[in-house]
Motif scaffolding. Structure first.
Motif, short mmCIF file in Angstrom:
data_model
loop_
_atom_site.label_atom_id
_atom_site.label_comp_id
_atom_site.label_asym_id
_atom_site.label_seq_id
_atom_site.Cartn_x
_atom_site.Cartn_y
_atom_site.Cartn_z
N ASP A 182 39.40 37.09 29.48
CA ASP A 182 39.72 38.02 30.58
C ASP A 182 39.23 37.50 31.93
N THR A 183 38.10 36.77 31.91
CA THR A 183 37.59 36.19 33.16
C THR A 183 38.47 35.03 33.60
N VAL A 184 38.80 34.14 32.64
CA VAL A 184 39.64 32.98 32.96
C VAL A 184 40.99 33.45 33.50
N LEU A 185 41.59 34.43 32.84
CA LEU A 185 42.93 34.89 33.26
C LEU A 185 42.90 35.66 34.57
N ALA A 186 41.74 36.29 34.87
CA ALA A 186 41.62 36.96 36.17
C ALA A 186 41.75 35.92 37.28
N VAL A 187 41.23 34.70 37.02
CA VAL A 187 41.31 33.63 38.03
C VAL A 187 42.70 32.99 38.04
N THR A 188 43.21 32.67 36.84
CA THR A 188 44.42 31.83 36.79
C THR A 188 45.73 32.61 36.83
N SER A 189 45.66 33.93 36.65
CA SER A 189 46.91 34.69 36.62
C SER A 189 46.82 36.04 37.35
N HIS A 190 45.85 36.85 36.97
CA HIS A 190 45.87 38.23 37.45
C HIS A 190 45.68 38.34 38.96
N THR A 191 44.59 37.73 39.48
CA THR A 191 44.34 37.82 40.92
C THR A 191 45.46 37.16 41.74
N PRO A 192 45.96 35.97 41.33
CA PRO A 192 47.10 35.41 42.07
C PRO A 192 48.31 36.36 42.15
N HIS A 193 48.57 37.09 41.07
CA HIS A 193 49.68 38.05 41.13
C HIS A 193 49.40 39.13 42.17
N VAL A 247 38.91 41.31 37.46
CA VAL A 247 39.77 41.15 38.63
C VAL A 247 39.00 41.53 39.90
N LEU A 248 38.22 42.62 39.85
CA LEU A 248 37.47 43.02 41.05
C LEU A 248 36.45 41.96 41.43
N ASP A 249 35.85 41.32 40.43
CA ASP A 249 34.88 40.25 40.68
C ASP A 249 35.56 39.08 41.41
N ILE A 250 36.69 38.61 40.87
CA ILE A 250 37.37 37.46 41.47
C ILE A 250 37.94 37.83 42.84
N LEU A 251 38.42 39.06 42.96
CA LEU A 251 38.97 39.52 44.24
C LEU A 251 37.88 39.53 45.32
N GLY A 252 36.67 39.91 44.96
CA GLY A 252 35.53 39.90 45.88
C GLY A 252 35.26 38.49 46.37
N ARG A 253 35.30 37.55 45.43
CA ARG A 253 35.06 36.15 45.82
C ARG A 253 36.19 35.63 46.69
N PHE A 254 37.41 36.06 46.39
CA PHE A 254 38.56 35.64 47.19
C PHE A 254 38.38 36.12 48.64
N ALA A 255 37.98 37.38 48.76
CA ALA A 255 37.81 37.96 50.10
C ALA A 255 36.73 37.19 50.88
N GLU A 256 35.65 36.81 50.20
CA GLU A 256 34.58 36.04 50.87
C GLU A 256 35.11 34.72 51.40
N GLU A 257 35.84 34.00 50.54
CA GLU A 257 36.37 32.68 50.95
C GLU A 257 37.36 32.83 52.10
N LEU A 258 38.16 33.89 52.01
CA LEU A 258 39.16 34.12 53.05
C LEU A 258 38.49 34.36 54.40
N PHE A 259 37.38 35.12 54.38
CA PHE A 259 36.65 35.38 55.63
C PHE A 259 36.10 34.09 56.23
N VAL A 260 35.61 33.20 55.35
CA VAL A 260 35.06 31.93 55.83
C VAL A 260 36.17 31.11 56.49
N LEU A 261 37.34 31.10 55.86
CA LEU A 261 38.47 30.34 56.43
C LEU A 261 38.95 30.98 57.73
N GLN A 262 38.95 32.31 57.75
CA GLN A 262 39.36 33.06 58.95
C GLN A 262 38.43 32.69 60.12
#
Ligand code: NAD
Length: 288
Positions: A182-193, A247-262
């Motif tokens: 479930d963790t692997v798929l949150a990264v490779t499939s669920h969050t990207p969707h 998904v919430l865990d990976i989404l949190g990390r995504f938001a952090e990285e996005l802010f750094v890029l922003q």
């Protein structure tokens, strides 16, 4: 190839079940495939295109003499359907599911599986943005991974038998712990969707750019990136509700990285952007 299961019951007749049926029959791995679908329209289509050997409007009838039962409905419906078929499963039968989430499906299905019936959860890492009985095709699983998450104490011979069916339709099989899955798929499939759906939503909300302009001038970036946002809303609603924590865990990390890029864009930090894209490009280029 020789027959691995005499009778297979498919519960739900969409992209995954349809592709399985076509592939299993083409490879001669099963003697008969019976398909259950809830809607009369799906049953009529499945019968018309010869998706399975026999279509039925009763889940009980589908599973009664089946050696392998495949639950291929949205993950939120797995528990309910397992409860419905449980009294009709024959001893020694194997029940698998193809759900995109494993822990929640196991929690919902396992309690209904009677003594003497083997439950071997699985997930084919193959799909398209299309759904329904007309979307299936026999080569969907070719050279794709298909993960099995058998519970502790599962009958190894039955796990191997299911694995040989899956290999017979072209996929590569590996065992994985359900929580890790479930963790692997949150990264490779669920969050990207989720992000793809969001990108289309963003385009929809920018008033200076009309919907028809988005569609008309869709550049490669938008086209490639959002293809998966054409996927089935019920399936994906269920995936996010059933794999919430990961998904919430990976989404949190995504938001952090996005802010750094922003921030890097705002500050004109080209070095940061270049280093980041160099590192991520190397990872992406490793994916064939
Ligand atoms: P699909 O929408 O093509 O087919 C789903 C089928 O289930 C349809 O026939 C639908 O009518 C039926 N259904 C829906 N709710 C039901 C209910 N409550 N009771 C009985 N039948 C019901 O979907 P699909 O892509 O084949 O997905 C099936 C399963 O496979 C899902 O659990 C999904 O998570 C998983 N999966 C999908 C993909 C993908 O990319 N599409 C990949 C791997 C795994």
């Amino acid at each position: 190839m020789s027959v691995i299961y005499d009778r297979v019951a498919l519960i739900g007749l969409g992209l995954i079940a349809g592709s399985m049926s076509l592939a299993m029959r083409q490879a001669g791995l099963v003697r008969e495939v019976v398909g259950y679908a809830r809607s009369a329209e799906t049953r009529a289509t499945a019968a018309e295109i010869g998706l399975v050997d026999r279509v039925t409007d009763s889940a009980a009838d589908a599973v009664r003499d089946a050696d392998l039962i495949v639950l291929a409905v949205p993950v939120g419906a797995m528990g309910e359907i397992a409860a419905e078929i449980a009294p009709f499963l024959k001893k020694g039968a194997v029940v698998t599911d193809v759900g995109s989430v494993k822990q929640a499906v196991i929690e919902a299905v396992a309690p209904h599986i009677p003594e003497g019936v083997h439950f071997i959860p699985s997930h084919p890492l193959a799909g398209t943005e299309h759904s329904g009985p007309r979307s299936g095709f026999a080569s969907l699983f070719s050279n794709r991974w298909w993960l099995l998450t058998p519970p502790e104490g599962a009958d190894r011979a039955e796990v191997d038998r299911l694995a040989s069916l899956i290999r017979g339709i072209g996929a590569n099989v590996e065992d994985m712990d359900a929580a890790h899955h479930d963790t692997v798929l949150a990264v490779t499939s669920h969050t990207p969707h989720l992000i793809a759906y969001t990108m289309v939503g963003v385009a929809d909300h920018i008033k200076r750019v009309t919907e028809s302009e988005v569609i008309k001038y869709s550049a490669a970036g938008f086209r490639d990136f959002t293809r998966i946002a054409a996927s089935d809303p019920t399936m994906w609603r269920d995936v996010f509700l059933q794999n919430k924590e990961a998904v919430l865990d990976i989404l949190g990390r995504f938001a952090e990285e996005l802010f750094v890029l922003q921030r890097a864009i705002r500050m004109g930090d080209g070095q940061h952007l270049h280093d980041y894209f160099t590192r991520t490009r190397a990872i992406r280029r490793g994916i064939i």
